[in-house]
Design a protein around this motif. Structure first.
Motif, PDB file in Angstrom:
ATOM      1  N   THR A 135     -77.337  22.980  24.291  1.00 51.02           N
ATOM      2  CA  THR A 135     -76.975  22.962  25.703  1.00 51.02           C
ATOM      3  C   THR A 135     -75.665  23.011  26.028  1.00 51.02           C
ATOM      4  OG1 THR A 135     -76.907  20.455  25.413  1.00 51.02           O
ATOM      5  CG2 THR A 135     -79.340  21.429  25.999  1.00 51.02           C
ATOM      6  N   GLU A 136     -74.893  23.009  25.098  1.00 49.89           N
ATOM      7  CA  GLU A 136     -73.296  23.307  25.537  1.00 49.89           C
ATOM      8  C   GLU A 136     -73.012  24.670  24.712  1.00 49.89           C
ATOM      9  OE1 GLU A 136     -71.499  19.671  24.287  1.00 49.89           O
ATOM     10  OE2 GLU A 136     -72.380  18.641  25.890  1.00 49.89           O
ATOM     11  N   ASP A 137     -71.910  24.939  25.411  1.00 46.61           N
ATOM     12  CA  ASP A 137     -71.208  26.261  24.502  1.00 46.61           C
ATOM     13  C   ASP A 137     -70.220  25.925  23.577  1.00 46.61           C
ATOM     14  OD1 ASP A 137     -69.029  25.736  26.058  1.00 46.61           O
ATOM     15  OD2 ASP A 137     -69.187  27.274  27.497  1.00 46.61           O
ATOM     16  N   ILE A 145     -78.140  26.474  33.592  1.00 47.38           N
ATOM     17  CA  ILE A 145     -79.423  25.978  33.470  1.00 47.38           C
ATOM     18  C   ILE A 145     -80.549  26.961  32.917  1.00 47.38           C
ATOM     19  CG2 ILE A 145     -81.283  25.055  34.778  1.00 47.38           C
ATOM     20  CD1 ILE A 145     -79.584  22.876  33.713  1.00 47.38           C
ATOM     21  N   ASP A 146     -80.265  28.201  33.488  1.00 46.45           N
ATOM     22  CA  ASP A 146     -81.348  29.347  33.213  1.00 46.45           C
ATOM     23  C   ASP A 146     -81.330  29.695  32.005  1.00 46.45           C
ATOM     24  OD1 ASP A 146     -82.506  29.258  35.769  1.00 46.45           O
ATOM     25  OD2 ASP A 146     -81.211  30.884  36.601  1.00 46.45           O
ATOM     26  N   GLU A 147     -79.956  29.632  31.404  1.00 48.17           N
ATOM     27  CA  GLU A 147     -79.699  30.461  29.983  1.00 48.17           C
ATOM     28  C   GLU A 147     -80.563  29.373  28.877  1.00 48.17           C
ATOM     29  OE1 GLU A 147     -75.923  30.985  28.317  1.00 48.17           O
ATOM     30  OE2 GLU A 147     -75.574  32.420  30.207  1.00 48.17           O
ATOM     31  N   ILE A 148     -80.347  27.867  29.361  1.00 49.69           N
ATOM     32  CA  ILE A 148     -81.125  26.989  28.437  1.00 49.69           C
ATOM     33  C   ILE A 148     -82.485  27.052  28.760  1.00 49.69           C
ATOM     34  CG2 ILE A 148     -81.222  24.448  28.022  1.00 49.69           C
ATOM     35  CD1 ILE A 148     -78.416  24.185  29.220  1.00 49.69           C
TER      36      ILE A 148
END
Ligand code: NFS
Length: 671
Positions: A135-137, A145-148
């Motif tokens: 959830t973090e880079d 959010i969309d990537e997660i």
């Protein structure tokens, strides 16, 4: 074809709204599932699990002197294989529902389904954790959010067909439970794999050891409960919001004489959520008014009802056996259905009225219905088209017969909300529930779930067992059509049920402000119950495994294969489960009955029993709860200890003289 005596409406249902409409069906000489159940006597051989039609040398009916099929298959092998096949179908139904939601999330995250999005980002982050999604880079910043969401959707889809490993959500179970699954080699690997392997094993000439077949049956069902169903619940919460209490109403009286009535029926929240939004569209409301209606009323049946009730407060029209009756009111402009538990009998009934029956899923068409296929990328457009069609039917309405019967309810008890309600904002936890059980204020917990069955008096067993458990200080949690039965009974408001609940349970419900019957959602949301049980086991004081908790699961009026899958995964998770209404689908084999009761109890700590009679269901459930209390070393259940404190007592006390009041509190003077 053998017939049995037709039941009167009062014998067929315990629900006054259903009774009124069954009388209506008699007057109109219309067939319903109730009359069909009277006209068709169930096959005595099939109902015991003794008919094998797995190859073209049969069907072999193992009755009388026939102890083996043509291939040599024994009674226990045949009964176990039949049960296994039913569980595989039930698990497929739940899991395919869960997979559908994963695809909706994926489409939304990739921008192809603009009407959907992440409604609960907190849940997304939590679920990302379960599925191993970052959830973090690298710099410790929160990823978009969309990537997660995209990665969560892809990780969820992996759970169905992954090549290696096990279903990740198994780690949400207590450690002891996970160990049991591993020791027995029944931890499910991938959802689809377990279904396919189970079906494979039931092919002619394959697995022919009843116990071995039933081990894989547990593994497949666990893939449903901790896999497909749990993903279905999690992804629905991410997309449509995690439920919290709302106010609503239940029963056919929620239909409105002056409104366009649309019934949403089936299981998936994907389209029904859009229809809820479309029905609020000012343009469509104006359109309804232009046709002479006051507005648009939505109401739900079956688990679509539970999904939209839990999150949006859409009223419940009824449970499974009320679907045809809803159309019989003459007040339904459209019944929109997607998947599962939709009777084909709807089509001929809709034909007799102005109702348009609309199928929407590429997986389920019904001859005679209008098919408007649902596509995520133009979801709202399709929902609006459906609502418009319903409005167009309003002027065609003739006589109506809406029973003036509805009850208020407060649903929305996700496990997250139960945590919050009991523990508060800063330390949400199930501690108060465990403490109440330890103290004996709450004797135990019953999960009353599952269907209606046209061969059992509609809602009668649900009503009976729930009333008895409340009187005995048992907290009841519910999903599916069982939950709808209690909602119609009026047991889902804090106020009404307090008149029924025993003294200890009443105290707890009063303190926390919850009903003693908690609506936890649709049938895939039985995964919420698994989560609550796991949390109770790890919270402390009630052992260290689901099998230690004084709890029982039951489906007293079950009928679907999904119910068999649920029952099996609950047992494999350590619960005692009772399926009611009949002797059950393996009653022809003593050996299989023994494997599922004593055998499974030895193996996994849970047992499955089939008990027809309501009184016996209650007796055995309470006995089990008391045994578990005893094994934990908890105080013996004693209702006389509770209910003598607080303001409940005051109205009585104030009406008697002071001396008597003192005596009422402290007992008679001893000297
Ligand atoms: Ni469950 Fe929900 Fe009802 Fe039974 Fe059917 S609606 S998924 S299967 S009948 S409870």
């Amino acid at each position: 074809m053998a017939k049995r005596k037709a039941r009167t409406p009062e014998e067929a249902s315990r629900d006054p709204a259903a009774i009124a409409l069954l009388e209506c069906a008699c007057r109109l000489d219309m067939e319903t599932c109730f009359s069909r159940a009277d006209n068709l006597v169930a096959c005595n051989i099939g109902s015991q699990g003794l008919c094998c039609k797995n190859c073209a040398m049969g069907p072999c009916r193992l009755v009388g002197k026939a102890e083996r099929g043509v291939c040599g298959a024994t009674v226990s092998t045949v009964a176990a294989r039949n049960f296994a096949r039913a569980v595989a179908v039930g698990a497929s139904a739940h899991s395919d529902h869960g997979r559908g939601l994963a695809y909706t999330l994926l489409e939304a995250a990739e921008g192809h389904a603009p009407d959907y999005g992440v409604r609960d980002p907190f849940k997304l982050i939590e679920v990302a954790g379960y599925l191993g999604v970052e959830t973090e880079d690298e710099d410790g910043e929160r990823r978009p959010i969309d990537e997660i969401a995209r990665d969560v959707a892809l990780a969820a889809l992996q759970e169905f067909g992954k090549v290696r490993g096990e279903i990740l959500n198994l780690e949400r179970a207590p450690a002891k439970r996970q160990q049991i699954w591993h020791d027995l080699a029944i931890a499910p690997r991938a959802v689809d794999r377990e279904v396919v392997e189970l079906l494979h094993r039931t092919h002619v000439g394959n697995d022919q050891d009843a116990e071995h077949i039933l081990d894989q049956t547990m593994r497949c069902a666990l893939g449903d409960g901790w896999g497909g169903s749990m993903l279905g619940t999690d992804l629905s919460d991410i997309l449509f919001g995690t439920p919290a209490p709302v106010r609503s109403e239940a029963n056919l009286g929620v239909l409105r004489e002056d409104m366009v009535n649309i019934i949403i029926h089936g299981h998936e929240p994907t389209l029904s959520e859009m229809i809820v939004a479309a029905a609020l569209d000012p343009e469509l409301i104006e359109y309804a008014k232009s046709k002479g209606a006051e507005g648009i009323q939505l109401a739900g049946i079956c688990c679509t009802a539970n999904e939209t009730l839990m999150r949006r407060g859409v009223p419940l029209a009824g449970n499974y056996l009320q679907q045809e009756l809803a159309i019989l009111t003459g007040a339904v402009e459209a019944m929109v259905v997607d998947i599962q538990c939709i009777m084909q009998g709807l089509a001929p009934i809709a034909d007799r009225f102005h109702t348009e029956l609309i199928t929407t899923s590429p997986k389920a068409k019904i001859e005679g219905a209008t098919h408007i296929e649902f596509e995520e990328h133009r979801a709202m457009e399709i929902a609006k088209e459906i609502v418009r069609r319903a409005v167009d039917r309003f002027p065609e309405r003739s006589e109506t017969a809406i029973p003036d019967i509805r009850n208020p309810l407060v649903p929305g008890f996700s496990h997250e909300y139960i945590d919050y309600a009991l523990g508060g904002f800063y330390r949400s936890s199930l501690r108060p529930l465990n403490d109440a059980i330890i103290a004996g204020r709450i004797r135990g917990v019953v999960a009353n779930i599952g269907c209606n069955n046209a061969r059992v008096c509609h809602d009668a067993l649900h009503d009976y067992v729930v009333t008895e458990f409340l009187k005995n200080d048992v907290l009841v949690v519910e999903t599916g059509c069982g939950a709808i039965a209690s909602a119609k009974m009026g047991y889902m408001t804090p106020e009404t049920a307090l008149q029924v609940a025993g003294p200890g349970l009443r105290e707890v419900c009063e303190t926390v402000g919850i009903p003693p019957v908690l609506h936890m959602g649709s049938c895939v949301d039985n995964s919420r119950i698994l989560t609550v049980l796991s949390q109770m086991a790890t919270e402390g004081g009630l052992g260290e495994d689901i099998a230690d908790i004084p709890a029982v699961g039951m489906a007293p009026e079950w009928m679907s294969e999904k119910a068999l899958s649920i029952a099996t995964y609950c047992v494999a998770s350590g619960a005692y489960v009772i399926l009611g209404g009949s002797d059950g689908p393996v009653s022809g084999s003593e050996k299989v009955l023994r494997i599922m009761s004593e055998g499974w109890e030895d193996k996994v700590g849970g047992r499955l029993e089939f008990i027809e009679d309501g009184e016996e269901i209650v007796r055995r459930a309470l006995a089990h709860i008391d045994e578990k209390r005893d094994a934990l070393g908890l105080a013996e259940y004693d209702p006389s200890k509770w209910g003598r404190s607080g303001d409940q007592r005051m109205p009585d006390l104030l009406s008697v003289p002071f001396e008597e009041r003192i005596e009422a509190i402290y007992g008679a003077p001893t000297s």
